[in-house]
Every structure is written in C-alpha cells, then in structure tokens.
Design a protein around this motif. Structure first.
Motif, PDB file in Angstrom:
ATOM      1  N   SER A 100     -18.745   1.914  -3.245  1.00 12.54           N
ATOM      2  CA  SER A 100     -19.141   0.724  -2.504  1.00 12.54           C
ATOM      3  C   SER A 100     -20.270   1.044  -1.516  1.00 12.54           C
ATOM      4  CB  SER A 100     -17.903   0.126  -1.808  1.00 12.54           C
ATOM      5  OG  SER A 100     -18.146  -1.204  -1.409  1.00 12.54           O
ATOM      6  N   ALA A 124     -17.787   1.307  -8.223  1.00 11.81           N
ATOM      7  CA  ALA A 124     -17.889  -0.048  -7.664  1.00 11.81           C
ATOM      8  C   ALA A 124     -18.938  -0.090  -6.561  1.00 11.81           C
ATOM      9  CB  ALA A 124     -16.527  -0.503  -7.128  1.00 11.81           C
ATOM     10  N   THR A 161      -8.225  -5.753  -3.779  1.00 12.46           N
ATOM     11  CA  THR A 161      -7.398  -5.236  -4.874  1.00 12.46           C
ATOM     12  C   THR A 161      -6.833  -6.383  -5.712  1.00 12.46           C
ATOM     13  OG1 THR A 161      -5.297  -5.245  -3.666  1.00 12.46           O
ATOM     14  CG2 THR A 161      -6.697  -3.301  -3.392  1.00 12.46           C
ATOM     15  N   GLY A 213     -14.755  -2.146 -11.631  1.00 10.16           N
ATOM     16  CA  GLY A 213     -13.440  -2.731 -11.851  1.00 10.16           C
ATOM     17  C   GLY A 213     -13.588  -4.056 -12.586  1.00 10.16           C
ATOM     18  N   ASP A 216     -13.066  -6.873 -10.216  1.00  6.24           N
ATOM     19  CA  ASP A 216     -13.628  -6.654  -8.882  1.00  6.24           C
ATOM     20  C   ASP A 216     -14.267  -7.945  -8.378  1.00  6.24           C
ATOM     21  OD1 ASP A 216     -15.076  -5.844  -6.608  1.00  6.24           O
ATOM     22  OD2 ASP A 216     -15.676  -3.938  -7.505  1.00  6.24           O
ATOM     23  N   PRO A 220     -18.556  -7.275  -8.937  1.00 12.12           N
ATOM     24  CA  PRO A 220     -18.097  -7.437 -10.318  1.00 12.12           C
ATOM     25  C   PRO A 220     -19.085  -6.820 -11.303  1.00 12.12           C
ATOM     26  CG  PRO A 220     -18.856  -9.530  -9.431  1.00 12.12           C
ATOM     27  CD  PRO A 220     -18.827  -8.570  -8.280  1.00 12.12           C
ATOM     28  N   GLY A 244      -9.371  -4.016  -9.311  1.00 11.39           N
ATOM     29  CA  GLY A 244     -10.331  -4.641  -8.434  1.00 11.39           C
ATOM     30  C   GLY A 244     -11.335  -3.659  -7.849  1.00 11.39           C
ATOM     31  N   HIS A 245     -11.664  -3.876  -6.572  1.00  9.11           N
ATOM     32  CA  HIS A 245     -12.755  -3.126  -5.936  1.00  9.11           C
ATOM     33  C   HIS A 245     -12.343  -1.726  -5.496  1.00  9.11           C
ATOM     34  CE1 HIS A 245     -16.597  -2.643  -4.024  1.00  9.11           C
ATOM     35  NE2 HIS A 245     -16.056  -2.449  -2.837  1.00  9.11           N
ATOM     36  N   LEU A 247     -11.155   0.990  -6.607  1.00 11.92           N
ATOM     37  CA  LEU A 247     -10.857   1.848  -7.754  1.00 11.92           C
ATOM     38  C   LEU A 247     -10.213   3.176  -7.378  1.00 11.92           C
ATOM     39  CD1 LEU A 247     -14.035   1.136  -9.886  1.00 11.92           C
ATOM     40  CD2 LEU A 247     -11.715   0.995 -10.741  1.00 11.92           C
TER      41      LEU A 247
END
Length: 268
Positions: A100, A124, A161, A213, A216, A220, A244-245, A247
């Motif tokens: 991120s 992500a 998540t 993810g 995510d 995304p 999701g985000h 990971l």
C-alpha cells in the motif's frame, strides 16, 4: 517457523530507527508496511518463509517505534528512510516488498536504481498514478479513519479486509493504527496518496511483481491495471482470490509463496 531477528539501528534524518534483521540466505527481502501498519504487519508472512531467508522490517517514520522521529513525513522522506534501511542492513542483493503506502515508497526507491536492488514486489500497492476515486472529499474522510479505536475497527471490518482476521492479528492491526504521530497520520491521506509519481517509475529497471486482493476496496485489481501497469510495463499482476486490502494479514501464506516464487524466478 520462528525466525530469529536482531535489531540494527539505522541513522536517518532527525534520529535513528530500529530495523529488525533476520536470516542470511539472500536476496534479502526488505519490507515496507501500509499506512496504519508496522514491522509486525509482516509477522504472518515471515512465519511462512524458509527459516534462513534474509529479511529486514521496520516501523516507518511516524508509526510505532518510529513515531517520535521528526517530520517531514511525506512520501519522499519515507523513500529516503527505506533506502537508508536497505543500504545499512543489507550487504548484498535485495528485493523491496512494499504494501500500500509502503508500495508507493518502494516504487520511488526502485526508481533511484540503488546498488544491490534486484527486484520489487508490490503488495496491494498505491499506484503511481492517483486514481480518479482519490478526490479531496475521499482524502478528508480517509484522514479520519484512525481517529479512535471505534473508527479503526470500522475501517478494518468494512474497508480494509473481507475475511475475519485472527484475534491476535486484528489486535495488532488496531494497536498499530492508533500508534502514530498525528501529523504522520494525516500526511498520507491528505497528500501522499494523491502524489503523481508516474514520471519517477519510468526509471525502474528491475523485475516487478504486483499482488492484488480480488476483493480489495482500496486498490482493486482494476485500478492497478489502469493506474500502475501502463507506467511500469515490466510488472506482472497476480490476483489473490477472496481477500481484501490487508493481504499480509489476510493471506500471509499466499504472500510468502509469491515472494518465494519471485526469488526463485530471479535466481533461475
């Protein structure tokens, strides 16, 4: 497995941060966490790596044990710190692994082509081109995500998540999200997330793997295809199903497997 680590002090602008260094088998994996995370974000991933794998992880400026380091806390300073950590802690080749916010800082470092860098894994990641969804209204809202234990819980459960985190993992995520300097907490959502670094990332020369993810809501796969892949043409995108985000917390075994696969490919 349980990885033995030791602490290495790293001189950075305004003070020192402590990096946690483990293993000897390289290339070393140098981890940079997300906005709201810490070195502990990667604990589950490290548990799935071979015991000898060389690793380096640390709390970024403004977060966790590094929250007393002075500003600025902007993206370029985070990249400076990350570059200094790698230079100080890794004597040989290394791969940057950024999640991120840490992924965007890692892109900046990779664009500088530091000696020893052999690869980049983006988990992500925040893309180099700010997505159209990053509006001023979105940024203002995001800046309050970690205001209190209640807002952190809401962000974890409804944004970050899609799978329930194990109790200890969730507790660590809540703790980390609240353990920041106020200015550092606001810097990323109000400025860093909207910073366009497309001109920088054209200078990345090493192999790049991107993990997304499938579900995510923050970065995304569609956003990474539109806002990252065109600017880092050698990057390959892999989607991890049903997560999701977060990971590293939701799918640590999948992240570890992807890292091992990337290292194997580098050495083949």
């Amino acid at each position: 497995m349980t990885m033995t680590e030791f602490t290495m002090p790293v001189p950075v602008a305004g003070g020192t941060l402590d990096a946690r260094v483990g293993g000897r088998t390289g290339p070393a994996l140098v981890f940079a966490h997300y906005w709201g995370g810490s070195a502990d974000t990667w604990s589950g991933v490290l548990a799935h790596l071979p015991s000898g794998q060389a690793t380096v992880r640390f709390d970024q400026r403004g977060w966790g044990a590094s929250r007393t380091l002075p500003g600025p806390w902007h993206l370029d300073q985070l990249a400076d710190d990350l570059a200094r950590v790698a230079d100080t802690c890794v004597p040989g080749p290394f791969v940057l692994v950024g999640h991120s916010m840490g992924g965007k800082a890692s892109q900046l470092v990779a664009a500088r082509r530091p000696a020893g860098l052999v690869g980049l894994v983006l988990v992500a990641p925040a893309p180099p081109q700010p997505p159209a969804t990053v509006t001023e209204e979105y940024q203002r809202g995001l800046s309050h995500a970690y205001d209190s234990p209640e807002t952190v819980a809401d962000a974890l459960d409804h944004v970050l998540t899609v799978t329930p985190l194990p109790g200890t993992v969730r507790a660590t995520a809540v703790r980390d999200s609240l353990a920041s300097a106020a200015e550092a907490r606001g810097e990323w959502p109000l400025h860093g997330i909207a910073q366009d670094i497309t001109g920088d990332v054209r200078d990345i020369e090493v192999p790049v793997a991107v993990l997304a993810g499938e579900r995510d809501a923050v970065e995304p796969p569609s956003v990474l295809r539109e806002c990252l892949l065109p600017h880092i043409p050698q990057a390959t995108l892999t989607t991890v199903p049903a997560v999701g985000h977060l990971l590293p917390a939701e799918a640590p075994a999948a992240v570890a497997a992807a890292l091992q696969g990337f290292l194997t490919h580098l050495q083949s």
